[in-house]
Every structure is written in C-alpha cells, then in structure tokens.
Scaffold this active site. Structure first.
Site, PDB file in Angstrom:
ATOM      1  N   ARG A 173       0.832  -1.211   0.000  1.00  0.00           N
ATOM      2  CA  ARG A 173       0.000   0.000   0.000  1.00  0.00           C
ATOM      3  C   ARG A 173       0.866   1.261   0.000  1.00  0.00           C
ATOM      4  NH1 ARG A 173      -3.696  -3.144  -2.015  1.00  0.00           N
ATOM      5  NH2 ARG A 173      -4.474  -4.693  -0.571  1.00  0.00           N
ATOM      6  N   ASN A 215       2.354  -7.414   7.943  1.00  0.00           N
ATOM      7  CA  ASN A 215       2.460  -8.749   7.346  1.00  0.00           C
ATOM      8  C   ASN A 215       3.949  -9.090   7.372  1.00  0.00           C
ATOM      9  OD1 ASN A 215      -0.331  -9.023   6.756  1.00  0.00           O
ATOM     10  ND2 ASN A 215      -0.057  -7.702   4.974  1.00  0.00           N
ATOM     11  N   LYS A 292       0.203  -8.244  14.023  1.00  0.00           N
ATOM     12  CA  LYS A 292      -1.018  -8.584  13.295  1.00  0.00           C
ATOM     13  C   LYS A 292      -1.160 -10.086  13.417  1.00  0.00           C
ATOM     14  CE  LYS A 292      -3.059  -8.436   8.629  1.00  0.00           C
ATOM     15  NZ  LYS A 292      -2.951  -7.845   7.267  1.00  0.00           N
ATOM     16  N   GLU A 296      -6.164 -12.024   8.233  1.00  0.00           N
ATOM     17  CA  GLU A 296      -5.804 -12.124   6.819  1.00  0.00           C
ATOM     18  C   GLU A 296      -4.645 -13.098   6.586  1.00  0.00           C
ATOM     19  OE1 GLU A 296      -5.229  -7.932   5.767  1.00  0.00           O
ATOM     20  OE2 GLU A 296      -7.318  -7.805   5.171  1.00  0.00           O
ATOM     21  N   ARG A 341     -18.731  -8.487   8.726  1.00  0.00           N
ATOM     22  CA  ARG A 341     -17.311  -8.203   8.987  1.00  0.00           C
ATOM     23  C   ARG A 341     -17.161  -7.029   9.952  1.00  0.00           C
ATOM     24  NH1 ARG A 341     -12.781  -6.471   4.414  1.00  0.00           N
ATOM     25  NH2 ARG A 341     -11.317  -5.486   5.856  1.00  0.00           N
ATOM     26  N   LYS A 365      -8.392   0.291  14.245  1.00  0.00           N
ATOM     27  CA  LYS A 365      -8.542   1.210  13.108  1.00  0.00           C
ATOM     28  C   LYS A 365      -9.684   2.184  13.380  1.00  0.00           C
ATOM     29  CE  LYS A 365      -6.605  -1.843   9.576  1.00  0.00           C
ATOM     30  NZ  LYS A 365      -6.724  -2.410   8.218  1.00  0.00           N
ATOM     31  N   ASP A 370     -12.113  -0.957   6.873  1.00  0.00           N
ATOM     32  CA  ASP A 370     -10.705  -0.875   6.475  1.00  0.00           C
ATOM     33  C   ASP A 370     -10.386   0.445   5.782  1.00  0.00           C
ATOM     34  OD1 ASP A 370      -8.090  -1.593   6.111  1.00  0.00           O
ATOM     35  OD2 ASP A 370      -8.469  -2.877   4.383  1.00  0.00           O
ATOM     36  N   GLU A 392      -5.453   3.547  15.048  1.00  0.00           N
ATOM     37  CA  GLU A 392      -4.676   3.312  13.827  1.00  0.00           C
ATOM     38  C   GLU A 392      -5.353   4.014  12.656  1.00  0.00           C
ATOM     39  OE1 GLU A 392      -3.358  -0.723  12.988  1.00  0.00           O
ATOM     40  OE2 GLU A 392      -3.526  -0.383  10.831  1.00  0.00           O
ATOM     41  N   GLU A 398      -4.700   4.110   0.564  1.00  0.00           N
ATOM     42  CA  GLU A 398      -5.054   2.876  -0.134  1.00  0.00           C
ATOM     43  C   GLU A 398      -6.395   2.991  -0.854  1.00  0.00           C
ATOM     44  OE1 GLU A 398      -5.013  -0.512   2.446  1.00  0.00           O
ATOM     45  OE2 GLU A 398      -6.026  -1.817   1.011  1.00  0.00           O
ATOM     46  N   TRP A 548     -14.430  -9.526   0.802  1.00  0.00           N
ATOM     47  CA  TRP A 548     -13.513  -8.720  -0.006  1.00  0.00           C
ATOM     48  C   TRP A 548     -14.236  -8.120  -1.223  1.00  0.00           C
ATOM     49  CZ3 TRP A 548      -8.528 -12.294  -0.299  1.00  0.00           C
ATOM     50  CH2 TRP A 548      -7.868 -12.227   0.941  1.00  0.00           C
TER      51      TRP A 548
END
Lengths: 706, 706
Positions: A173, A215, A292, A296, A341, A365, A370, A392, A398, A548
């Site tokens: 991102r 990640n 994290k 995901e 979600r 967040k 997201d 966050e 993004e 998604w």
C-alpha cells in the site's frame, strides 16, 4: 536573453549575450523534498544577529540539534534579540512550567525596545527541540513573533508511524516509490535520508516508527536485521524517535526451531524473552512489537486456541523488563465467520477488556472495515474502558486515490477523533478514549500507516505530505482543527502570504468530501476494483473471500441498496452505546453521510429534502466530479504564486483525478442503473460508456499490492 | 559558533552568536545527483560576458538546449569572447567539415588579443548539442580552452542503454533502487527526472534507450503502455534519444488471441506489422525491438522449429517501412544441451551468418558466459562477417559487487573492445567488428545494461556513475583509453585539480583487476552464491540447471581446477581464429588471466614464474584483499579534497568491499582446501572460519533478483 542582429552574417542569425554573474549554476529545485521545512530565504534585508543562549551544549545531542535547527530556520527571518533555551538544570527555571510533561515546552516572547526576547523552556532537551520546531512553525506561518505565549505538551504518549515496508524494498500500500530503508546496505550505510526522515517526524512530534510491514517476515527478528534496525535507531535517537518492529507470531517456529508458537508453552515464552533481551542489547530504547495476529492469513494465538490477550500478554511479559510495549492489532475478521465483517473485531475483543497486560495497547482502526473514504467510528472505542486502546489511521491512501488524488485527510482523522462515543455521557469523544483521559489510562498511542517512500517528494505528491503533517499534529493534539493544520502546512509548504494560505486551504478542506462523493457517497464503502483498490468496481463478486467483494458491502439489487446493520439486519448498531444505536436504528435519524452503511433502502426512499435516494446518490456523484473541477480551477488561479515544478505536478495530478472522478461516477451509475433501470435525474449526463466497458477495464501493475 | 560566558548565569551556560548573513538556508547537497554535470561555481571572479551567436534559434529545440546547456556550464568559468554555433545553413560553413557525420561536431578556438573566439560546427543541431557537451567536458576537466581543435563523430551508430526495468517498478539486476520509470502515472505525469536522465545520456552521446526488461511482458505492447512509452519518447527526443521496447515473442498469442507465434505464419507477421504501425503512429521515431528469444525460458521462434534469423527477419520486416531495427540477442543456451555453455551461442548463430535482414543487429555479450568479472571475448565477434553484430555490455554490476564494490568497468569494456579477433589478420579488433569498419557494415550498435535506478545518486554509488559515463564515451569512440575516461570523469565529478584527478584515477584503474583477484582469479568464472550473485559460492551444485552452478565452471576436485576447453575437453577454443586457438591450446601460451577458463590443471601445475598454480591462486586472492586495502588508504588521503557526503558514502562502501573481499578470499580458499588439502603458501593467513561457516551464510532479500 538579448537578441540582436549581427552585422555581416545571415539575416537569420541572432546572438545571445550571457552575463556570467547573472547565471547561478544551480537553481534551487522546488521538488518537494524539503517538505514543510523549506525555510525559504527572506525577502527583506536580514536584521541584526541573534544570540542563542543555552546551558552547556556539549554532551547534549538533542540540544545541539535544537540549536542547529533554530539557526537553520531563523537565519533568513531576520529575527533579532536574545533567544534563550532553558531547562530546569539552568537554575532560573520558573515554577509555572513544572507541570510540563517530558516532551512539552513553553514558548514566550516579548518586545523590549527594538528587540524581541524569546524563550523556550522544557524539562528535557527533546522538549526544547519540539519547542524550536514549534517556534519555527510559527515563524514560517506568519505569526507575530513578538508576543508569543504557548505552553504545549502532547496529549498522546506514543505517536507512531507504521511502515508497511517489506524487507525486499517494496511497500505494501505504498504509492511513493520503494521503501526508504535500504536493508541490504544497512547497518553499514546510514543514508542521509534517515536523518531527514527523523527530522521531519520530530518537527511534528512523531516519536516512534515501526520499521517493517505488519504482514511480517520472521527475518526481521534475526541478528543481521536487528543490527540493521539498531543502526536506524542510532540515527533516530537524537530526534526522539524510537524504533519498533512488527513481529511475526510464528517466529519461534521459523527461527527458533520450536514445534509450536503456543503462547502458553514455556519454551515459546522463553524464546521471546531471549529474543527481547537480544534486541535490547542492540537497541536499549527499543519501543516494542506491533502484531497482526490471526488476521488475513497471519498466524496467531488462535491457532492454539488461545485468546488475543493471552498472545499479547506473553509478548508483553518478554518486553516488560525493558520497558517495551506490545501494540496488538484489533483488525481481525475471518473468512469462515458468517457474521458481518464490521462486527467481528468487537465480538472478538470486547470480551477481553481488562485482560490485557498494562504494557499492551490494542490498536484499533478508525472504522470497523478498512480505512474507507468514510467510516463511522469503530465501536470498540468506548467499549473497552479497562484496555489501553490505540488509534490506527492510514496516512497512505489505499482507498482514497492513492498518490495522485488530492484528498486531504485532516478532516477524516478529525472526524474520527471528534466522534462522540457517549460511553460516559456526552463528550466521551474517541479522542478522549485515545488520549486516555476518559478512562484514566497513561499508556496511550496513535499510529498512522506511513505514506512515505523513496520518491523525491516523499509521499507521492506534494499534497500527500499534508496528511503526514496532519497526522503528526493531531497525534500531538487531537483537538486541533484540520483547517488550522491545513493553514500551517500551506504557509510553510508554499508561502505564508495570506492569499496563498487561504486559497490552498480552500482547496484542501473539501477535498476529502469530494472524493467520498465520487467514490462512495452516502455511506457506501469498499467499492474499489480488484486492481489495487484504485478504480471503481461495485459489480465485483468474484474475490476469494465474500467480505472482499464490493457487492458484499453495497448489497444492491433491483429494489435497493445498502447494508442493513439494524435489528432487521446484522445488528451491528447494537455495538454502539444505546443512544447512538437508537439514532442509527432508523434511516430518518441517521446522518446521510452514513446512511447506506447502516441501512438497506429502496432506490425510491425519500431523503430528508424529498429527493429519492437514487436521485440524491447521482447528485452526490455529480458533486464529486464538479468538486474536482472546482479544485482544478482554484489551483490554476494559484499559478503565479507557486513554483513551476510543484505547480505542474499538482496540476497534472488534478487532471488525473478529474478523469478518475468521472470514471468512478460513470462506472458506479452504470452499474446501479443495470440493477434499478431508473432514469437519471434531470441535468445529469449518462455515463460515457456502457457497463461492459467499465467492467473490462484493467489496471495491471497497480502499485502497492502485496 | 562563538562561545562566551554570560554574566550572572550559571557557569555552565554559554551562548552562540548567530550571524544571519552567514547562514545560507540551504547548503548545496553533494549527494551525487548532479553526476558529472556538476558545473561547480568558479573559484575566481568571473570575467566579462560571453556572446553566443547562432542562427535563428526559434523552432530549433535542440539548438535551444545546446545554448541553455552552454550557458549553464559556461557561466561560472568566466570564459570570455564570442562563442559561435554553426550549421551548414549558416552560409559560412567551411568545406573541411563536410565529412562530419550527422552526429559529429568540430570544435575550435583561438586567442584573439585578450579574448577567446570559440566555434562549434555541426551538420545538425544534435551535433551542436554533442559539441557543447564536449566543450563543457573540456572546460570542466581543466583543458586549455584557448587552443581547441577537435573534430569528432561517433564510431558506432546506435549507442543504447538497455533497461531491465519491469512494469511493476522493480529492476532485474538493478542495485540503485526502483525503476525511474513511473509507469503507473505515465503518460500524464512526466517526471522531471526523465529530462535529467536524457540530458545525462546526451552528455556522453548515448542515443537510445530500451525501456523494459528483456524478460518482457506482453503488456508493454498494449495501447496504454505504448502511450506511456510515447510520453517518454517526447521527453527524450530533443536530447537525440530514441526509445526502443523489448518485445515478448509470444505477444501475438497473449495480446492478439492468435494460436501461434510462428514467424512464418502470415497471421503472426500481420499482427506484428499492425503492432509496428500502431507504435509508429504514437512514436514516429521509434527505434525498434530488442528480443530475448529461446533463452532462459523466454519463448521464441525455436518453439516452432524456426531459426533465430527467421524470427528476427519477420519482426524486421514489420519495422522496415518505418526505419526501425531489431536487436536480436545471441545470449542463448539450453538446459537440455550437454554442450559447454560457452559454445552454444556460437553454434546456434554462426551458421546463420548472412541470413539476417539488413535492419537486424545480432546483440552479442562481450563474453560467452554472462558478464563475469573477466571473460575472453565472445568467439562470435569476427565469426559473422555478413551480420550486423552489436556489443552488449553490462553496466550494472550483477557479478562485480553490485552497488557497493568499487570496480571501475572502463578497463573491462576496453579489454573486450581491444581484443584482437585476428579474423582478417592483425588489428581485427572487436571494436572494429562492432563499429562496422572490419566488415563494411553501416548499421552498428552497442548496448549497455543500465545501472540506473531511483536512488538519488542514480547508480547506487558515486563511483558506479563512472561506468555509465565510460560506456557512453566508449560507445562514441571505442578506442578511448579507460584511463583518460577516468580522468575526465574524476575531474568533472570531483575536481579538476590535478592531484585529485590523479588520485581518483589511481584508485579506479586497478579496481576491476582487484575484484577479479578476490572473486575469480586466473580465469575462474561464475563462482557467485545463489543469493543474487553477490557473495562467494564455489561449492554450489544444487541449482536447477547444471550450467547455473559454480561447480560446472570450476570443475575443481582433489587433483586440479579449471574448465578444459581445449581439444581434450569441450573444444571451445576451436571457435576462435586458428592463430588464437593455437595459442589457447596449451596453458604455457595462454595468458594467465584466462588460464582456468580454457584449461583444467593440476593444483601443482607450475606457473610461468615457477610457483604452483595453488600458491599463485592464493596469492591472487591475497592481492585482491590487499588491493581493496590500498583503495581504502588512497581514498582516505582524499578526504580534504572531497565533500563530506560523497566522501563518507564511498568510505563506507569501501569498508563493505574490504569485508566482502576477505569473505570471497576466505570462502574460496576454504573450499579449494577442502578438495586439495594443500597448505597455504608462506605468509598467507588461513580463512577465518571453516568451510561450513561460509556455506551456511545466507543473504536473504538480495536486491535485483528476478
């Protein structure tokens, strides 16, 4: 260039007379690299010398930086008179400053005859450095420097940039080129850009940097990479910035050869203790881990049927003896969980309130999905009073046009911070949850996912720099207005001339709402295409995980559109405090901007002004497109006031944004019309192409994709 | 900084007096971005104005660039007198310049009283631009500008950089950050770096750029990417630079929906003709295609049992009406071919001599393997007199320490160019094959795989810039000496002061031989580790294809080392002309530097000086390590003469190089000793670790890997 007709030569000949004195060999390039720290040369004649007084600067690296910065920024301003930097060790410390925090400062000045006496007081040299930066911010924003009286301490303790930078130099991102971390040549080569980076952060009060992607690769915890991180920590330290690392949960297996990463396994805990000890030997002021987990596809304690609290606390225990913290992300949702979600993080974390160790922050967040152009505030804020809850934000855009769209995020950040959770009655803002004042927490934090890359302009565009700046300023004081921050930034970045400041600010302030209008108006969310979350894709229904897909969020069909999160739907509104939930229960009492986030409504639903939902939706898209046109016109009017390079770049980007806005509008409308077959409201133009054309668009090699 | 003890304050207090006038707000950063075009300010007082005379500059963009460049570079030199730029259209064109080529120039000056009259003549404005750059090169290298008499035309027609840049922004074998091509924001955003790039290339005469990796994606031939390439072509055009594209052989299938890419299929040829027409509509002066076919997994005509000539000619026919060329790479070898890899390209291409269309160039690497620190010249040079043979060098240092080692490539390029093929008797140098003079070719070319990336210093280090520079200069004139090029570069890059020029040149000239010594002495090759061709890996035998493994090349065992390419071995020497083959048939008549490339010899083989091969090999490794130590010492001595940032960066890189040299030496010796169990010669230290330690080294995330 003087042209003349030389004698005796062809009539077509001409000559150019060149004055050597008039030709500076290097023009100062306004390429944006200086950020808001341009310190432009003074236009007038400099005044008399300034005397900077400070206690013995030897052995005080931060004081030296403060003095150097002051000299760098003051010089062209022609400020005169004595300038005193003061700490309690100086003897004449005024008692009224005793309440300053370790990072706070007091700034005062007065006119004495024809000179100005200025004083910056702080309990620490870092406070002095912050004071100097604040003074220079004022000086370069056109403030009256003769009557300053500012006392300021940060409201939030940990003000951190999260770099989603991979060890191979790419940035997830990231839309501003490669990572600025040259891992391959660290720890030997300490690129001067690291100092520039630290200085820019310090200038807005950012005091931490998570170096690697959430990640995470386990490699970042190996000895060579610890040494590399230590080199960065050495560079950052004088600027008051601590380094943190994203920790891969399964590192004990991948690096330690253990058979498990179960947080209750003593060997696992011992491995992390030893790893923490190793890190602190190299980085004595290491900040801690960002994690994290079970999100995901990342491993985590749930793989061993342990809770997030059990996982976070095990790591926290390893860091505790060294003073480190764990920032544990609440961004979790599961493909095999049929629940909305937007509800899953709350469902997972709310029951754990009170179970986290005191050096754990749960990082939430701003919204429950997201980083959308707009989301209601995350229901966890206000719902975990016995937990250190950290904010966050995503500074990198993004979902907001990435590097090229101008969408100033100050209003987005502020909207989330000023949202009232009503958790303890009116005034229980998210800001007061995050700064700890609502529930009496002292360990507080705020993180922004960085928009920084190796591009010369750092952030992919000149205006994206404002988002970095605004994050830092709001991290210091969440109650600052986005308008005032935009003004400060514009003055320092372009010119303190009031007409420039006003014009630039006038473009910035509505820009995020403009993007909401052309992308996801009225509470729509996550309608981005499969190509890197850039263009429109409201029809997309083919991605591997249901949540998604844009269709998961818009739920549009022949009859209506929107996600029912009321009692008749997913019941997500019940995660908010009862007064908020009551308001959200009915579309009539729900703010239009969140309407379709909470409600599924017929296309013919009547909005408050009597228009149908469909007509209003189309109007929003139209407003988005015309909003960009307005921004283009306002920017063109600034041409005489802006240097050529930054003007042209922004101008071209606005052209791209205008085209993209049209694409978003047309593609979205084409898709909705394919479902509802409704005519467009009068005066609204049909999409330029049919839906198939938009569906066929591909954007290969979109940057920032993992 | 003036320190004083102020009255009435703590004795520890001190004050700094700041003179505003003495503080320029921005120090000029010597970060290497200016390359060799720094045009530093004059140290003395500028002299009188210069008058530049030229025919009507309106409507002549290249003339305007030439004048602007002259003003930029001349200004601080204080040159005086009239300066005339002249083309045949000016009327007074001297007949003696009629032989100048389209890109050539004549430069002359004479002293008239106290002024200098200077004249640059060229047939084209591009020639004038090249003449201006050459004049400025002389001016900034300390030449006597009062008595110039230079007539110069390029010896090679196509002087091209090959960018192995991927569409996702990465660069294969790139060690200077991400690609400078911002494909995502092209064609809208034309980054000023593109102009800087074109200007730097023009300054050394480079006139072409292949924009994308030879391991090509078909996407680069789609309409959106053609538009992006066209935008770059627009920027480059005034600087005399054409764009080329690497073409993916199977694009007719991938983009055109054809079932085949058989070059003899009329539909395939028609697809390429239409594609060429489409490209030329967007880029009227498009240069042509570079093709990597049937090489390392890329598709090609052999997939349809067609020859390279059949493939190249089909593409050439599509480009021919537009004046484009095909650059067809001879870098082919097959994993299922048991033949010595060094022989395969010759075996495949030599029989095709005379079959290639006249707008095809066969692009041959300097050596028969792959850009090693040293290779004998490729046997195809001199072996295909009826074919346009083009040279391919690698400027990026895949096998020579990449971005951090200082290994000036001028001597490597020159060694290859000056090698005598003896194809038509003595003096049949590779340079004369490449410049077409040996066999009467007019379409000639030379390519360098670029070392350019988004790093601020362009090439990953200051000294790597010299390789870009040297490539351009040798492409213009392959007979220039690498020493003179190094001197020019050092003068412009650091200072024309003779002691600086001499000292910098003294470091550069032996640096490549030093690297050969610590990496692959005595004709060894391809001993690099599996981690990105960076560190040592002579033991590696696990890679998928036999000819990718270092053991394939060293053939070392208990008895000896080296690759027998004589009659008793692979017979590769028979690919050279008989006189060369006779010399290479025996180790005694083979140059030591190529010894183990051509011969497998016992460890106890006696070298010309009587030492055993083993002792001599170890001595070479030792010489490599001490060579880097010498370079470090010489660089340190330059500290007073070099700006801080570039000094420090180079200093740190030499530290890395010193450590790596030791690693190369120790790891290599440890491995050879594990086979031959021989003692080290007296005075040579044992490796610091055992072989297992070296074998266990990993270098994850090495940059530049595909």
């Amino acid at each position: 260039m003087i042209l003349r007709m030389p004698l005796g030569l062809s009539a077509a000949l001409s000559a150019i007379t060149l004055s050597a004195m008039a030709m500076p060999s290097i023009a100062r390039a306004e390429d944006g690299h200086q950020l808001w720290l341009r310190y432009p040369p003074a236009t007038g004649t400099p005044d008399r010398a300034v005397t900077i007084t400070a206690a013995d600067p030897l052995g005080r690296p931060q004081l030296k930086l403060a003095i150097a910065e002051l000299k760098r920024g003051l010089a062209p301003q022609g400020v005169q008179g004595p300038f005193r930097l003061m700490t309690p060790a100086d003897g004449s410390w005024p008692a009224r400053y005793d309440h300053l925090g370790a990072e706070g400062f007091a700034l005062s000045s007065r006119k004495v005859g024809d000179r100005i006496d200025t004083q910056i007081a702080a309990k620490t040299d870092l406070g002095l450095l912050y004071g100097v930066f604040h003074y220079l911010r004022l000086a370069h924003s056109g403030a009256d420097l003769a009557r300053l009286d500012v006392v300021s301490s940060p409201r939030i303790a940990l003000r951190v940039l999260d770099h989603w930078d991979n060890l191979d130099g790419t940035v997830e991102r990231g839309y501003a080129g490669a990572s600025i971390w040259d891992w391959w040549r660290l720890p030997d080569w300490r690129d001067p850009i690291y100092t520039d980076y630290a200085r820019a952060n310090a200038s807005v009060g950012i005091n931490g940097a998570v170096l690697n992607n959430v990640n995470a690769k386990a490699d970042s915890l190996t000895a060579p990479y610890i040494a590399k991180a230590a080199a960065l920590a050495d560079v950052f330290r004088p600027w008051g910035i601590k380094v943190y690392l994203s920790a891969r949960w399964s590192a004990p297996i991948e690096l330690g050869g253990l058979k498990t990463a179960d947080p209750l396994d003593p060997a696992v805990a011992a491995w992390w203790r030893a790893k923490a000890d190793e890190i602190y030997r190299a980085i004595p002021d290491f900040g801690g881990f960002l994690v994290k987990a079970n999100s995901e596809g990342q491993p985590g304690p749930a793989d061993y049927h342990r809770t997030h609290a059990q996982g976070a606390n095990m790591l926290a225990a390893a860091l505790k003896p060294h003073g480190g913290v764990v920032m544990w992300r609440a961004f979790v949702y599961a493909h095999d969980n049929p629940e909305d979600r937007a509800k899953q993080a709350y469902n997972d974390f709310k029951p754990l309130d009170g179970q986290f160790a005191d050096n754990v922050l749960v990082q939430v967040k701003n919204g429950a999905i997201d980083f959308q152009p707009r989301e209601p505030f995350h229901p966890l804020f206000g719902a975990m009073p016995r937990t250190n809850l950290m904010m966050e934000f995503q500074i990198t855009k993004e979902y907001l046009g990435q590097s090229t769209h101008m969408t100033y995020l100050g209003p987005l950040f502020s909207e989330a911070l000023q949202a009232d959770t009503l958790a303890q009655g009116k005034g229980s803002t998210v800001a007061r949850v995050v700064d700890g004042s609502l529930d009496g927490h002292r360990l507080t934090g705020i993180a922004g996912v960085a928009n920084i890359g190796a591009n010369r302009d750092w952030s992919g565009s000149i205006f994206n720099q404002a988002d970095w700046y605004a994050f830092g300023r709001l991290a210091w004081n969440p109650d600052l207005s986005p308008e005032s921050i935009a003004r400060e930034w514009a003055a320092q970045t372009f010119s303190p001339a009031p007409k420039v400041v006003e014009a630039v600010t006038a473009i910035m302030i509505p820009s995020r709402e403009v993007a909401v209008d052309y992308m996801t108006p009225l509470g729509l969310a996550h309608q981005m295409s499969v190509y890197g979350h850039y263009g429109p894709g409201p029809w997309v229904n083919t991605l591997a995980r249901p949540e998604w897909n844009p269709v998961y969020y818009n739920r549009a069909d022949a009859q209506g559109i929107g996600f029912d999160r009321t009692a008749s739907g997913s019941k997500a509104i019940a995660q908010y405090s009862p007064a908020i939930a009551a308001r959200l229960a009915r579309p009539e009492t729900t703010d239009d901007k969140d309407l379709l986030w909470f409600h599924h409504l017929p296309w013919t639903y009547r909005m408050k002004d009597g228009a149908t939902l469909w007509d209003d939706l189309v109007r929003h898209y139209d407003r988005g497109v015309s909003g960009v046109e307005n921004m283009q016109g306002q920017w063109q009017a600034l041409k005489p006031a802006i240097d050529a390079e930054r003007f042209e770049k922004t101008s071209v980007f606005l052209t791209i944004q205008r085209r993209d806005a049209q694409l978003w509008r047309d593609a979205s409308i084409a898709y909705w019309q394919s479902l509802n077959h409704l005519p467009l409201p009068a005066g609204s133009a049909p999409p330029a192409h049919d839906l198939g054309w938009y569906k066929a668009l591909t954007f290969p090699y979109a940057p920032g994709n993992p």
